[in-house]
Scaffold this motif. Structure first.
Motif, PDB file in Angstrom:
ATOM      1  N   PRO A 119      27.914 -41.292 -56.983  1.00 47.14           N
ATOM      2  CA  PRO A 119      28.897 -40.827 -56.006  1.00 47.14           C
ATOM      3  C   PRO A 119      28.883 -41.698 -54.754  1.00 47.14           C
ATOM      4  N   SER A 120      29.876 -41.558 -53.947  1.00 47.73           N
ATOM      5  CA  SER A 120      29.909 -42.322 -52.702  1.00 47.73           C
ATOM      6  C   SER A 120      28.965 -41.698 -51.678  1.00 47.73           C
ATOM      7  N   GLN A 176      14.638 -32.517 -55.462  1.00 48.24           N
ATOM      8  CA  GLN A 176      15.692 -32.533 -56.472  1.00 48.24           C
ATOM      9  C   GLN A 176      15.841 -33.939 -57.056  1.00 48.24           C
ATOM     10  N   THR A 177      16.700 -33.992 -58.055  1.00 48.34           N
ATOM     11  CA  THR A 177      16.960 -35.256 -58.744  1.00 48.34           C
ATOM     12  C   THR A 177      18.374 -35.719 -58.449  1.00 48.34           C
ATOM     13  N   VAL A 178      18.530 -37.012 -58.280  1.00 51.19           N
ATOM     14  CA  VAL A 178      19.867 -37.579 -58.083  1.00 51.19           C
ATOM     15  C   VAL A 178      20.006 -38.798 -58.986  1.00 51.19           C
ATOM     16  N   THR A 179      21.166 -38.930 -59.573  1.00 50.90           N
ATOM     17  CA  THR A 179      21.452 -40.095 -60.410  1.00 50.90           C
ATOM     18  C   THR A 179      22.663 -40.828 -59.864  1.00 50.90           C
ATOM     19  N   LEU A 180      22.475 -42.086 -59.547  1.00 48.57           N
ATOM     20  CA  LEU A 180      23.548 -42.920 -59.031  1.00 48.57           C
ATOM     21  C   LEU A 180      24.048 -43.815 -60.155  1.00 48.57           C
ATOM     22  N   ARG A 181      25.358 -44.029 -60.149  1.00 44.77           N
ATOM     23  CA  ARG A 181      25.931 -44.844 -61.215  1.00 44.77           C
ATOM     24  C   ARG A 181      26.619 -46.059 -60.631  1.00 44.77           C
ATOM     25  N   CYS A 182      26.547 -47.143 -61.375  1.00 39.23           N
ATOM     26  CA  CYS A 182      27.202 -48.385 -60.959  1.00 39.23           C
ATOM     27  C   CYS A 182      27.943 -48.989 -62.144  1.00 39.23           C
ATOM     28  N   THR A 197      26.287 -52.435 -69.926  1.00 38.98           N
ATOM     29  CA  THR A 197      27.512 -52.276 -69.138  1.00 38.98           C
ATOM     30  C   THR A 197      27.179 -51.621 -67.809  1.00 38.98           C
ATOM     31  N   TYR A 198      27.416 -50.305 -67.699  1.00 38.55           N
ATOM     32  CA  TYR A 198      27.122 -49.654 -66.429  1.00 38.55           C
ATOM     33  C   TYR A 198      25.622 -49.403 -66.303  1.00 38.55           C
ATOM     34  N   SER A 199      25.200 -49.109 -65.103  1.00 35.31           N
ATOM     35  CA  SER A 199      23.793 -48.841 -64.843  1.00 35.31           C
ATOM     36  C   SER A 199      23.645 -47.532 -64.074  1.00 35.31           C
ATOM     37  N   THR A 200      22.503 -46.899 -64.262  1.00 36.78           N
ATOM     38  CA  THR A 200      22.179 -45.710 -63.479  1.00 36.78           C
ATOM     39  C   THR A 200      20.851 -45.918 -62.769  1.00 36.78           C
TER      40      THR A 200
END
Lengths: 114, 117
Positions: free
Chosen positions: B8-9, B17-23, B73-76
């Motif tokens: 997310p932006s 907590q856990t957070v997952t960022l995507r690119c 391809t994408y990364s997390t």
């Protein structure tokens, strides 16, 4: 101490004035990148310099890499409010097998008053 | 051509907590990088993928951070559990084959702004 020192840390100029931002390294630079960032936005690529003595220009922005490849300067001619933002230099150390492992300076905050 | 996109932006999560960022890198870019900027500090390198392989992960702060790029391809980038000092901006960047060695520039995304409270 910082690997890359940018100066000045902040700069306030009147519209129309010229300005220069410097980026100095204690080590040889194999690639020097200049980026601009506006608050809340990403890094916008400006220019990349690789060769000693190289100079590149884009619109009113000129960047140079000195002959010894340890210092770069970014010069803006006739500044405009749209030039305002944070200017960052990033150095490619070519360390090991990883290219693109950039070391960044702390940034220079530029404010241009209309 | 789409640039590097991140999601997310902005994210606000509680400590633990856990957070997952995507690119999503620019299409065709084999090199993918993660960087971050924490408050008051300069932008720092985290790791570098070439396709799906981790080329350099020397900048990852500790084992609470896990980056993946399945399929090349994408990364997390997952942070689990998140701590207060993880707050900052996480930037993803990509470049073509050969990376900066061939003079290819590195394009950055707009960043994922993470706040841990």
């Amino acid at each position: 101490s910082q690997e890359l020192e940018q100066s000045p840390q902040s700069l306030i100029v009147q519209e129309g004035k010229n300005l220069t931002i410097n980026c100095t390294s204690s080590k040889t630079l194999y690639g020097l990148y200049w980026y601009k960032q506006k608050y809340g936005e990403g890094l916008i690529f400006l220019m990349m310099l690789q060769k000693g003595g190289e100079e590149k220009s884009h619109e009113k922005i000129t960047a140079k890499l000195d002959e010894k490849k340890q210092q770069s300067s970014l010069h803006i001619t006739a500044s405009q409010p749209s030039h305002a933002g944070i200017y960052l230099c990033g150095a490619d150390r070519r360390g090991g097998t990883s290219y693109g492992k950039l070391t960044f300076g702390q940034g220079t905050i530029l404010t241009v008053h209309p | 051509e789409a640039g590097v996109t991140q999601f997310p932006s902005h994210s606000v999560i509680e400590k633990g907590q856990t957070v997952t960022l995507r690119c999503d890198p620019i299409s065709g870019h084999d090199n993918l990088y993660w960087y971050r900027r924490v408050m008051g500090k300069e932008i720092k390198f985290l790791l570098h993928f070439v396709k799906e392989s981790k080329q350099d992960e020397s900048g990852m702060p500790n084992n609470r951070f896990l980056a993946e790029r399945t399929g090349g391809t994408y990364s997390t980038l997952k942070v689990q559990p998140a701590e207060l000092e993880d707050s900052g901006v996480y930037f993803c960047a990509s470049s073509q084959v050969g990376g900066t060695a061939n003079g290819n520039t590195i394009y950055f995304g707009e960043g994922s702004w993470l706040t841990v409270v």
